[in-house]
Design a protein around this motif. Structure first.
Motif, PDB file in Angstrom:
ATOM      1  N   GLU A 189       0.859  -1.184   0.000  1.00 45.78           N
ATOM      2  CA  GLU A 189       0.000   0.000   0.000  1.00 45.78           C
ATOM      3  C   GLU A 189       0.897   1.236   0.000  1.00 45.78           C
ATOM      4  O   GLU A 189       1.775   1.364   0.854  1.00 45.78           O
ATOM      5  CB  GLU A 189      -0.860  -0.028   1.273  1.00 45.78           C
ATOM      6  N   LEU A 190       0.689   2.113  -0.988  1.00 46.16           N
ATOM      7  CA  LEU A 190       1.621   3.229  -1.153  1.00 46.16           C
ATOM      8  C   LEU A 190       1.195   4.466  -0.387  1.00 46.16           C
ATOM      9  O   LEU A 190       0.012   4.824  -0.372  1.00 46.16           O
ATOM     10  CB  LEU A 190       1.741   3.596  -2.633  1.00 46.16           C
ATOM     11  N   ASP A 191       2.143   5.118   0.208  1.00 47.37           N
ATOM     12  CA  ASP A 191       1.889   6.439   0.773  1.00 47.37           C
ATOM     13  C   ASP A 191       1.794   7.408  -0.415  1.00 47.37           C
ATOM     14  O   ASP A 191       2.236   7.092  -1.528  1.00 47.37           O
ATOM     15  CB  ASP A 191       3.005   6.751   1.791  1.00 47.37           C
ATOM     16  N   GLU A 192       1.174   8.569  -0.191  1.00 46.64           N
ATOM     17  CA  GLU A 192       0.825   9.466  -1.292  1.00 46.64           C
ATOM     18  C   GLU A 192       2.046   9.874  -2.132  1.00 46.64           C
ATOM     19  O   GLU A 192       2.008   9.874  -3.364  1.00 46.64           O
ATOM     20  CB  GLU A 192       0.160  10.713  -0.696  1.00 46.64           C
ATOM     21  N   THR A 193       3.158  10.183  -1.466  1.00 46.74           N
ATOM     22  CA  THR A 193       4.358  10.622  -2.184  1.00 46.74           C
ATOM     23  C   THR A 193       4.921   9.493  -3.044  1.00 46.74           C
ATOM     24  O   THR A 193       5.264   9.694  -4.212  1.00 46.74           O
ATOM     25  CB  THR A 193       5.445  11.083  -1.180  1.00 46.74           C
ATOM     26  N   ALA A 194       4.998   8.292  -2.482  1.00 54.82           N
ATOM     27  CA  ALA A 194       5.529   7.150  -3.238  1.00 54.82           C
ATOM     28  C   ALA A 194       4.648   6.863  -4.449  1.00 54.82           C
ATOM     29  O   ALA A 194       5.137   6.524  -5.528  1.00 54.82           O
ATOM     30  CB  ALA A 194       5.612   5.931  -2.329  1.00 54.82           C
ATOM     31  N   GLU A 195       3.349   7.037  -4.272  1.00 50.46           N
ATOM     32  CA  GLU A 195       2.408   6.783  -5.366  1.00 50.46           C
ATOM     33  C   GLU A 195       2.635   7.778  -6.505  1.00 50.46           C
ATOM     34  O   GLU A 195       2.706   7.402  -7.667  1.00 50.46           O
ATOM     35  CB  GLU A 195       0.979   6.882  -4.840  1.00 50.46           C
ATOM     36  N   ARG A 196       2.778   9.048  -6.167  1.00 49.49           N
ATOM     37  CA  ARG A 196       2.999  10.077  -7.192  1.00 49.49           C
ATOM     38  C   ARG A 196       4.303   9.829  -7.942  1.00 49.49           C
ATOM     39  O   ARG A 196       4.370   9.936  -9.156  1.00 49.49           O
ATOM     40  CB  ARG A 196       3.106  11.449  -6.524  1.00 49.49           C
ATOM     41  N   ILE A 197       5.355   9.488  -7.188  1.00 46.90           N
ATOM     42  CA  ILE A 197       6.678   9.313  -7.794  1.00 46.90           C
ATOM     43  C   ILE A 197       6.731   7.995  -8.573  1.00 46.90           C
ATOM     44  O   ILE A 197       7.416   7.874  -9.574  1.00 46.90           O
ATOM     45  CB  ILE A 197       7.779   9.347  -6.705  1.00 46.90           C
ATOM     46  N   GLY A 198       5.984   6.996  -8.094  1.00 46.33           N
ATOM     47  CA  GLY A 198       6.002   5.683  -8.737  1.00 46.33           C
ATOM     48  C   GLY A 198       7.208   4.870  -8.317  1.00 46.33           C
ATOM     49  O   GLY A 198       7.676   3.997  -9.059  1.00 46.33           O
ATOM     50  N   ALA A 199       7.746   5.148  -7.134  1.00 44.85           N
ATOM     51  CA  ALA A 199       8.931   4.431  -6.655  1.00 44.85           C
ATOM     52  C   ALA A 199       8.912   4.360  -5.134  1.00 44.85           C
ATOM     53  O   ALA A 199       8.521   5.321  -4.467  1.00 44.85           O
ATOM     54  CB  ALA A 199      10.196   5.150  -7.118  1.00 44.85           C
ATOM     55  N   VAL A 200       9.322   3.189  -4.618  1.00 45.90           N
ATOM     56  CA  VAL A 200       9.376   2.956  -3.170  1.00 45.90           C
ATOM     57  C   VAL A 200      10.824   2.693  -2.775  1.00 45.90           C
ATOM     58  O   VAL A 200      11.495   1.879  -3.392  1.00 45.90           O
ATOM     59  CB  VAL A 200       8.505   1.728  -2.800  1.00 45.90           C
ATOM     60  N   ASN A 201      11.313   3.397  -1.751  1.00 44.05           N
ATOM     61  CA  ASN A 201      12.656   3.044  -1.243  1.00 44.05           C
ATOM     62  C   ASN A 201      12.593   2.531   0.204  1.00 44.05           C
ATOM     63  O   ASN A 201      13.601   2.079   0.727  1.00 44.05           O
ATOM     64  CB  ASN A 201      13.633   4.221  -1.360  1.00 44.05           C
ATOM     65  N   THR A 202      11.408   2.596   0.821  1.00 44.60           N
ATOM     66  CA  THR A 202      11.281   2.145   2.213  1.00 44.60           C
ATOM     67  C   THR A 202       9.970   1.380   2.382  1.00 44.60           C
ATOM     68  O   THR A 202       8.905   1.883   1.998  1.00 44.60           O
ATOM     69  CB  THR A 202      11.296   3.358   3.177  1.00 44.60           C
ATOM     70  N   LEU A 203      10.076   0.183   2.939  1.00 47.17           N
ATOM     71  CA  LEU A 203       8.878  -0.611   3.238  1.00 47.17           C
ATOM     72  C   LEU A 203       8.769  -0.782   4.741  1.00 47.17           C
ATOM     73  O   LEU A 203       9.762  -1.087   5.417  1.00 47.17           O
ATOM     74  CB  LEU A 203       8.986  -2.000   2.599  1.00 47.17           C
ATOM     75  N   ASP A 204       7.553  -0.603   5.252  1.00 47.23           N
ATOM     76  CA  ASP A 204       7.304  -0.789   6.683  1.00 47.23           C
ATOM     77  C   ASP A 204       6.292  -1.919   6.837  1.00 47.23           C
ATOM     78  O   ASP A 204       5.139  -1.772   6.436  1.00 47.23           O
ATOM     79  CB  ASP A 204       6.775   0.511   7.286  1.00 47.23           C
ATOM     80  N   PHE A 205       6.747  -3.039   7.396  1.00 46.84           N
ATOM     81  CA  PHE A 205       5.860  -4.203   7.500  1.00 46.84           C
ATOM     82  C   PHE A 205       4.898  -4.110   8.680  1.00 46.84           C
ATOM     83  O   PHE A 205       3.954  -4.866   8.770  1.00 46.84           O
ATOM     84  CB  PHE A 205       6.682  -5.494   7.588  1.00 46.84           C
ATOM     85  N   ALA A 206       5.185  -3.171   9.607  1.00 47.80           N
ATOM     86  CA  ALA A 206       4.293  -3.039  10.771  1.00 47.80           C
ATOM     87  C   ALA A 206       3.040  -2.261  10.402  1.00 47.80           C
ATOM     88  O   ALA A 206       2.017  -2.358  11.064  1.00 47.80           O
ATOM     89  CB  ALA A 206       5.037  -2.319  11.884  1.00 47.80           C
ATOM     90  N   ASP A 207       3.139  -1.488   9.343  1.00 46.21           N
ATOM     91  CA  ASP A 207       2.073  -0.549   9.027  1.00 46.21           C
ATOM     92  C   ASP A 207       1.215  -1.079   7.865  1.00 46.21           C
ATOM     93  O   ASP A 207       1.369  -0.678   6.729  1.00 46.21           O
ATOM     94  CB  ASP A 207       2.717   0.797   8.660  1.00 46.21           C
ATOM     95  N   LYS A 208       0.355  -2.016   8.173  1.00 42.87           N
ATOM     96  CA  LYS A 208      -0.517  -2.569   7.133  1.00 42.87           C
ATOM     97  C   LYS A 208      -1.932  -2.139   7.471  1.00 42.87           C
ATOM     98  O   LYS A 208      -2.512  -2.625   8.423  1.00 42.87           O
ATOM     99  CB  LYS A 208      -0.464  -4.094   7.115  1.00 42.87           C
TER     100      LYS A 208
END
Ligand code: NAP
Length: 259
Positions: A59-78
């Motif tokens: 699930e993408l945070d708003e900034t990651a969604e706009r950019i189309g790239a993820v550099n950090t994943l948080d498994f606690a936050d689902k």
């Protein structure tokens, strides 16, 4: 890893930071596997940031969604049942915090050379903060696409590379987000277009003192090196994973020693 581990040490976080090489076809399984192993979080680096952003169970945070790239994943936050992790792009906020060490960004005109992964993150960060972004990229169409995408949240225009000379002198902020300067001691920005009023930021961090930054210093400009972006993107990832304030000065000192 030493930068992150120094942060764990000085904040009493019981964790370790490891590196794994993952092949292109294995990214999906790697992320699912990390979740199954109860890994707390992952950083994602080149060339997998876009692939991870497109995984259906992230699930993408708003900034990651706009950019189309993820550099950090948080498994606690689902937040939804069918997701295994929340994906962030801390390159964007990292670049912003690096620049903000030396200048305000709102209302400023920034020339951004490069429209790859780092360029996209930086362009959205700047526009989101109220700067005008002039994207100059070797492949004009890629720069144009970025400027179009960024125009949805702010002001951005694309220019061909041969117009760099014309746009740089009037800018407040000059940024290199290309790979130029890594392999050879060359700069993507003509030295004679740099002025004392410029804040010049190079995303390249190997070497730390690039030709662009040396030219900028000679022109009397203010400089920000790529290690600051690396520190702040790491600091924000640390804060997402641990909920604690990152020891930025400590992380910076350890990173610089390593580099
Ligand atoms: P990327 O996605 O591969 O993009 C490369 C960019 O460089 C593209 O805009 C490309 O233009 C341009 N380019 C490559 N060779 C060029 C040349 N000879 N002349 C002009 N432009 C050229 O790479 P990236 O992930 O964005 O990384 C770019 C740089 O940022 C790297 O040095 C990386 O280490 C750095 N970075 C730093 C941080 C940090 O925390 N400090 C974080 C991320 C990245 P085309 O579109 O025409 O190919």
């Amino acid at each position: 890893p030493p930068m992150h581990e120094s942060a764990y040490d000085s904040t009493d976080v019981d964790a370790t930071y490891l590196r794994f090489r993952v092949e292109e076809g294995d990214v999906k399984e790697a992320v699912r596997g990390a979740s199954a192993l109860n890994v707390a979080g992952l950083n994602v680096t080149v060339p997998h940031k876009g692939t991870v952003a497109s995984l259906p169970f992230v699930e993408l945070d708003e900034t990651a969604e706009r950019i189309g790239a993820v550099n950090t994943l948080d498994f606690a936050d689902k937040s939804e049942d069918d997701t295994v992790a929340r994906g962030y792009n801390t390159d964007a906020s990292g670049a912003l915090r690096a620049l903000e060490r030396k200048t305000e960004v709102a209302g400023k005109k920034a020339v951004l050379v490069g429209a790859g992964g780092a360029g996209r993150a930086i362009a959205f960060a700047l526009a989101g903060e109220g700067a005008t972004v002039e994207v100059v990229n070797r492949t004009y169409e890629r720069g144009e696409k970025l400027a179009d995408d960024v125009s949805e949240i702010g002001e951005a225009t694309a220019y061909p590379l041969d117009e760099l000379d014309d746009v740089v002198p009037d800018a407040d902020i000059v940024i290199n987000a290309t790979t130029v300067g890594m392999e050879e001691d060359v700069s993507p920005v003509p030295a004679d277009s740099l002025r004392p009023h410029h804040v010049v930021f190079d995303a390249v961090y190997t070497p730390l003192e690039t030709r662009l930054l040396r030219d900028a210093e000679e022109a009397g400009a203010t400089t920000v090196d790529g290690a600051w972006m690396l520190v702040y993107q790491g600091a924000e990832a640390f804060e997402i994973w641990t909920g604690k304030t990152a020891p930025v000065e400590k992380m910076n000192a350890v990173l610089r020693e390593e580099l």
